[in-house]
Design a protein around this motif. Structure first.
Motif, PDB file in Angstrom:
ATOM      1  N   THR A  36       1.232  -1.107  -0.468  1.00 39.03           N
ATOM      2  CA  THR A  36      -0.215  -0.148  -0.010  1.00 39.03           C
ATOM      3  C   THR A  36       0.774   1.406   0.359  1.00 39.03           C
ATOM      4  OG1 THR A  36       0.177  -0.196   2.344  1.00 39.03           O
ATOM      5  CG2 THR A  36      -1.784  -1.021   1.204  1.00 39.03           C
ATOM      6  N   ARG A  37       2.355   0.950  -0.210  1.00 41.07           N
ATOM      7  CA  ARG A  37       2.881   2.061  -0.013  1.00 41.07           C
ATOM      8  C   ARG A  37       2.582   2.897   1.528  1.00 41.07           C
ATOM      9  NH1 ARG A  37       7.505   0.339  -1.989  1.00 41.07           N
ATOM     10  NH2 ARG A  37       7.490   2.760  -1.362  1.00 41.07           N
ATOM     11  N   PRO A  46      -1.104   5.906  -0.209  1.00 44.24           N
ATOM     12  CA  PRO A  46      -0.885   6.204  -1.441  1.00 44.24           C
ATOM     13  C   PRO A  46      -1.674   6.064  -2.104  1.00 44.24           C
ATOM     14  CG  PRO A  46       1.131   6.054  -0.151  1.00 44.24           C
ATOM     15  CD  PRO A  46       0.416   5.372   1.095  1.00 44.24           C
ATOM     16  N   LEU A  47      -1.823   4.143  -1.980  1.00 42.42           N
ATOM     17  CA  LEU A  47      -2.948   3.408  -3.003  1.00 42.42           C
ATOM     18  C   LEU A  47      -4.399   3.873  -2.038  1.00 42.42           C
ATOM     19  CD1 LEU A  47      -3.177   1.489  -4.219  1.00 42.42           C
ATOM     20  CD2 LEU A  47      -3.512  -0.143  -2.934  1.00 42.42           C
ATOM     21  N   LEU A  50      -4.636   7.312  -4.161  1.00 48.38           N
ATOM     22  CA  LEU A  50      -4.607   7.113  -5.613  1.00 48.38           C
ATOM     23  C   LEU A  50      -6.382   6.811  -6.123  1.00 48.38           C
ATOM     24  CD1 LEU A  50      -3.428   6.498  -9.310  1.00 48.38           C
ATOM     25  CD2 LEU A  50      -2.579   4.163  -8.076  1.00 48.38           C
ATOM     26  N   GLU A  81      -0.379  10.976  -9.920  1.00 49.12           N
ATOM     27  CA  GLU A  81      -1.140  10.596  -8.197  1.00 49.12           C
ATOM     28  C   GLU A  81      -0.150   8.955  -8.956  1.00 49.12           C
ATOM     29  OE1 GLU A  81      -1.522   9.067  -4.845  1.00 49.12           O
ATOM     30  OE2 GLU A  81      -1.488  11.227  -5.241  1.00 49.12           O
ATOM     31  N   THR A  84       3.194   8.994  -9.252  1.00 48.78           N
ATOM     32  CA  THR A  84       4.026   9.145  -7.445  1.00 48.78           C
ATOM     33  C   THR A  84       3.517   7.888  -7.658  1.00 48.78           C
ATOM     34  OG1 THR A  84       3.139  11.172  -8.092  1.00 48.78           O
ATOM     35  CG2 THR A  84       3.702  10.168  -5.731  1.00 48.78           C
ATOM     36  N   PHE A  85       2.662   7.076  -7.234  1.00 46.69           N
ATOM     37  CA  PHE A  85       2.682   5.764  -6.456  1.00 46.69           C
ATOM     38  C   PHE A  85       4.087   4.964  -7.188  1.00 46.69           C
ATOM     39  CE2 PHE A  85       0.701   1.652  -6.390  1.00 46.69           C
ATOM     40  CZ  PHE A  85       0.508   2.014  -5.230  1.00 46.69           C
ATOM     41  N   GLU A  86       3.745   5.162  -9.254  1.00 49.45           N
ATOM     42  CA  GLU A  86       4.623   4.232  -9.798  1.00 49.45           C
ATOM     43  C   GLU A  86       6.386   4.442  -9.056  1.00 49.45           C
ATOM     44  OE1 GLU A  86       5.171   2.624 -14.010  1.00 49.45           O
ATOM     45  OE2 GLU A  86       4.232   4.593 -14.015  1.00 49.45           O
TER      46      GLU A  86
END
Length: 241
Positions: A36-37, A46-47, A50, A81, A84-86
């Motif tokens: 879930t970062r 973060p998830l 997103l 986003e 940013t998440f990747e």
């Protein structure tokens, strides 16, 4: 080194006592945070951010109103986003790949170390056998050296053979003397037996002579006695007359 390991182990146990969760629960939490970062328990994951960006963009698209600008804005925010998440995912993937490679390297190193340990054990066993063989050979050499010293103390073979020949000659001479002594003894025995026989016969003849002399003396005495008696009777008769 063992004491140090025990010290470290005791320290880790002491530190683990301060944690609320156990090792398995810690692994589950770390795995969930990686997926879930989420790097901390504070703030929104973060998830989830997103997901909210996606739901906002999808909800805005489903509206019938003229909201192109809002959709574009939400689309850009969603793409941002995603980027940013990747990026952390890519970093995590690189870290995982590095960890996998490091693990494989460690496994290869462990296999190599185990092979070296087995080889060292084999070498140790071989060296032990060589040491035992060397001890046996050294013992044999020492025994041979002791025998060599004993042999060196003995006289030469030629002298020994000469001494043996002299002893054999002396033995032969003694045997000849023994045979001569035996023969002389046998001769002396025969001579002594003959002497005893002669002495016995001489004794018998002496006894016979003594007996005959005694008989003769007895006869003479009887004759003298009779002659005396006869001469006495004649004297008496002459007196009577």
């Amino acid at each position: 080194m063992l004491a140090k390991g025990r010290k470290v182990a005791g320290r880790s146990e002491e530190m683990s006592a301060h944690y609320v969760f156990g090792p398995q629960e810690d692994d589950a939490i770390i795995k969930h945070r990686l997926l879930t970062r989420t790097t901390t328990t504070r703030g929104e994951p973060p998830l989830k951010k997103l997901q909210k960006k996606f739901m906002s963009f999808a909800t805005e698209i489903e509206k019938d109103a003229d909201n192109t600008s809002d959709c574009e804005r939400l689309y850009k925010a969603f793409l941002q986003e995603i980027n940013t998440f990747e990026l952390p995912l890519l970093k995590s993937k690189a870290v995982v790949d590095a960890n996998v490679r490091e693990k494989e390297s460690f496994i290869e190193l462990q296999v190599e170390i185990e092979r070296q340990i087995l080889q060292a054990q084999t070498d140790i066993e071989d060296l032990k056998k060589q040491l035992e063989q060397s001890k046996i050979e050294r013992q044999h050499k020492e025994e041979c050296e002791a025998i060599r010293k004993l042999i060196s103390l003995q006289p030469p073979r030629s002298e020994t053979e000469r001494l043996i020949a002299d002893l054999e000659k002396e033995i032969a001479s003694l045997e000849a003397e023994n045979v001569a002594c035996v023969r002389t003894l046998e001769l002396r025995k025969k001579q002594f037996a003959l002497l005893l026989h002669v002495v016995e016969e001489l004794q018998i003849s002496i006894e016979d002579e003594q007996k005959s002399i005694a008989d003769e003396l007895r006869a003479i005495a009887e004759e003298q006695k009779m002659s005396i008696e006869e001469s006495g009777g004649a004297s008496d008769a002459m007196a009577v007359d």
